[in-house]
Enzyme design. Structure first.
Site, mmCIF file in Angstrom:
data_model
loop_
_atom_site.group_PDB
_atom_site.id
_atom_site.type_symbol
_atom_site.label_atom_id
_atom_site.label_comp_id
_atom_site.label_asym_id
_atom_site.label_seq_id
_atom_site.Cartn_x
_atom_site.Cartn_y
_atom_site.Cartn_z
ATOM 1 C CB SER A 92 62.430 37.029 42.631
ATOM 2 O OG SER A 92 63.750 37.160 43.132
ATOM 3 C CG HIS A 118 58.364 37.745 41.246
ATOM 4 N ND1 HIS A 118 58.489 36.846 40.210
ATOM 5 C CD2 HIS A 118 59.567 38.370 41.340
ATOM 6 C CE1 HIS A 118 59.713 36.910 39.707
ATOM 7 N NE2 HIS A 118 60.385 37.829 40.380
ATOM 8 C CE LYS A 171 60.328 38.813 37.021
ATOM 9 N NZ LYS A 171 61.016 39.608 35.994
HETATM 10 C C1 LIG Z 1 62.099 41.152 42.034
HETATM 11 C C2 LIG Z 1 62.577 41.506 40.670
HETATM 12 N N1 LIG Z 1 62.825 42.784 40.374
HETATM 13 C C3 LIG Z 1 63.264 43.169 39.163
HETATM 14 C C4 LIG Z 1 63.491 42.245 38.172
HETATM 15 C C5 LIG Z 1 64.025 42.699 36.843
HETATM 16 O O1 LIG Z 1 63.008 42.785 35.919
HETATM 17 P P1 LIG Z 1 63.317 42.700 34.350
HETATM 18 O O2 LIG Z 1 63.447 41.263 34.028
HETATM 19 O O3 LIG Z 1 62.113 43.353 33.753
HETATM 20 O O4 LIG Z 1 64.565 43.477 34.127
HETATM 21 C C6 LIG Z 1 63.226 40.903 38.415
HETATM 22 C C7 LIG Z 1 63.461 39.912 37.335
HETATM 23 O O5 LIG Z 1 63.643 38.774 37.493
HETATM 24 C C8 LIG Z 1 62.768 40.519 39.689
HETATM 25 O O6 LIG Z 1 62.548 39.230 39.973
#
Ligand SMILES: Cc1ncc(COP(=O)(O)O)c(C=O)c1O
Length: 391
Positions: free
Chosen positions: A183, A211, A242
């Protein structure tokens, strides 16, 4: 009476001293341009995860509004009690079909999906191995599970192999955790090697494709699809928040896995079902991105334009095996990256200045969207050129 919260002020002072203090920035409706600051002014948005521009798409918004008319706002209870709507199953079937799995389960966020799933699968008798750059909610899920938890250096499959060789035989189950697209760095996990190791050592793999989902692979099915990888050992996790422009998270895998999670994942069992509006928006976004490959094509063109432009500026761009919309420009320290972020805003570009402890080192995190124009990218490159000359 002694103040039990007396520790808070010094703790906040420490955050200020380290330049780690952060504040949320209110911005306008999602789009390639956003309004920001006081007085509000338009800036080009290089800061969001709305990669396909679907969070403000007319059809996606119409689906959310229609769902509110039909089903109301809140789900009013856990899915196992009063919170289940036909929309949830529709979305889960659509995700499973898209991801090529037997079934899927929708959670109220990506974080909830990871925090619920990991402790459901492993406990103190088990081993969890994770990439050092994994998202915080994968790390937190591993710690909550009470399993033996070891991290391997970022994207180092050889180090993962060593850990498996040293520890696997001492534990009942093993779970490997990795982001698909990382991310904060935008690079891609070596999923082919990870899956081979998982099969050799009888390990489950959870790929968090927050992502890659919607962005990579045929139909935007994600990083595994883009790399041509599939395996019965894989659990595909992702977010609706996203590229799908909504809110929520999902797990896709075998029917047995999904049925088991419905009985063991506490963040699904003990939490209110996803709202009708969020569910319908995600479903509409999924339909939209499958029907309209031009969104992904436009995004790819902008990725290529920025990559070439950064190379011309002499910026250290990591070579990625897949075109991802996240670019990381390392900065020497938190103060410098804040200064860079402000300079870019002065030049009309909103770019995230990300600092520890979110990331191991400070960096600008630039994210692209399908609705950026070539002129938007040119403006960013011009601003970066000025910035780099002054450093
Ligand atoms: C790689 C990754 N996993 C999980 C999440 C968490 O997702 P959520 O924002 O839906 O809680 C994010 C959020 O930024 C993320 O970048």
């Amino acid at each position: 009476m002694a103040d039990p919260f007396a520790w808070l002020k010094p703790a906040l002072k420490t955050l200020h001293r380290a330049q780690w203090y952060r504040q949320p920035t209110p911005s306008g409706a999602p789009g390639a341009m956003v309004t920001l600051g006081e007085p509000p002014r338009p800036l080009i948005n290089f800061c969001s995860n709305d990669y396909l521009g679907l969070a403000n798409h007319p059809q996606v918004k119409a689906a959310a509004m229609q769902a509110i008319h039909q089903w109301g706002t809140g789900a009013t209870g856990s899915r196992l009690l009063s919170g289940q709507r036909p929309l949830h199953q529709q979305l889960e079937r659509a995700i499973a079909q898209w991801k090529g799995t037997e079934a899927a389960l929708v959670f109220s966020s990506g974080t909830a999906a990871n925090l619920g799933t990991i402790p459901a699968l492993v406990d103190q008798r088990d081993l969890v191995l994770g990439d050092a750059y994994n998202h915080a909610c994968l790390k937190k899920g591993a710690r909550l599970s009470h399993a033996k938890f070891c991290e391997y250096p970022h994207n180092d499959a050889a180090a993962l192999a060593q850990l498996l060789e040293s520890y696997r035989s001492q534990y009942r189950r093993c779970l490997i955790l990795t982001d698909g697209v990382f991310s904060m760095d935008g690079d891609v996990a070596p999923l082919d090697k990870i899956l081979q190791l998982a099969e050799a050592y009888t390990a489950m793999v959870l790929v968090d494709d927050a992502h890659g989902t919607g962005v990579l692979g045929t139909n935007g099915a994600g990083t595994l699809a883009a790399l041509g990888q599939s395996s019965p050992t894989v659990i595909q996790m992702g977010t609706l928040s996203k590229a799908l422009g909504s809110l929520g998270g999902y797990i896709a895998g075998s029917q047995d896995l999904i049925t088991y999670l419905q009985h063991r994942a506490s963040t699904w069992i003990y939490s209110t079902g996803l709202s009708a509006a969020d569910t319908a928006a995600a479903l509409a976004a999924l339909e939209q991105l499958q029907a309209d490959p031009s969104l992904r094509h436009a995004l790819r063109e902008r990725i290529q334009q920025l990559e070439e432009g950064l190379q011309k500026l002499g910026c250290p761009v990591l070579p990625h095996p897949l075109p991802t919309p996240i670019f990381c420009l390392p900065a020497p320290d938190p103060t410098t990256v804040l200064h860079w972020g402000q300079k870019l805003q002065d030049a009309g570009c909103w770019v995230a200045a990300v600092r520890p402890p979110t990331v191991p080192f400070s960096r600008l995190r630039i994210t692209l969207r399908a609705d950026h124009t070539p002129a938007h990218i040119e403006q960013l490159l011009a601003a970066l050129a000025v910035l780099l000359k002054c450093c």
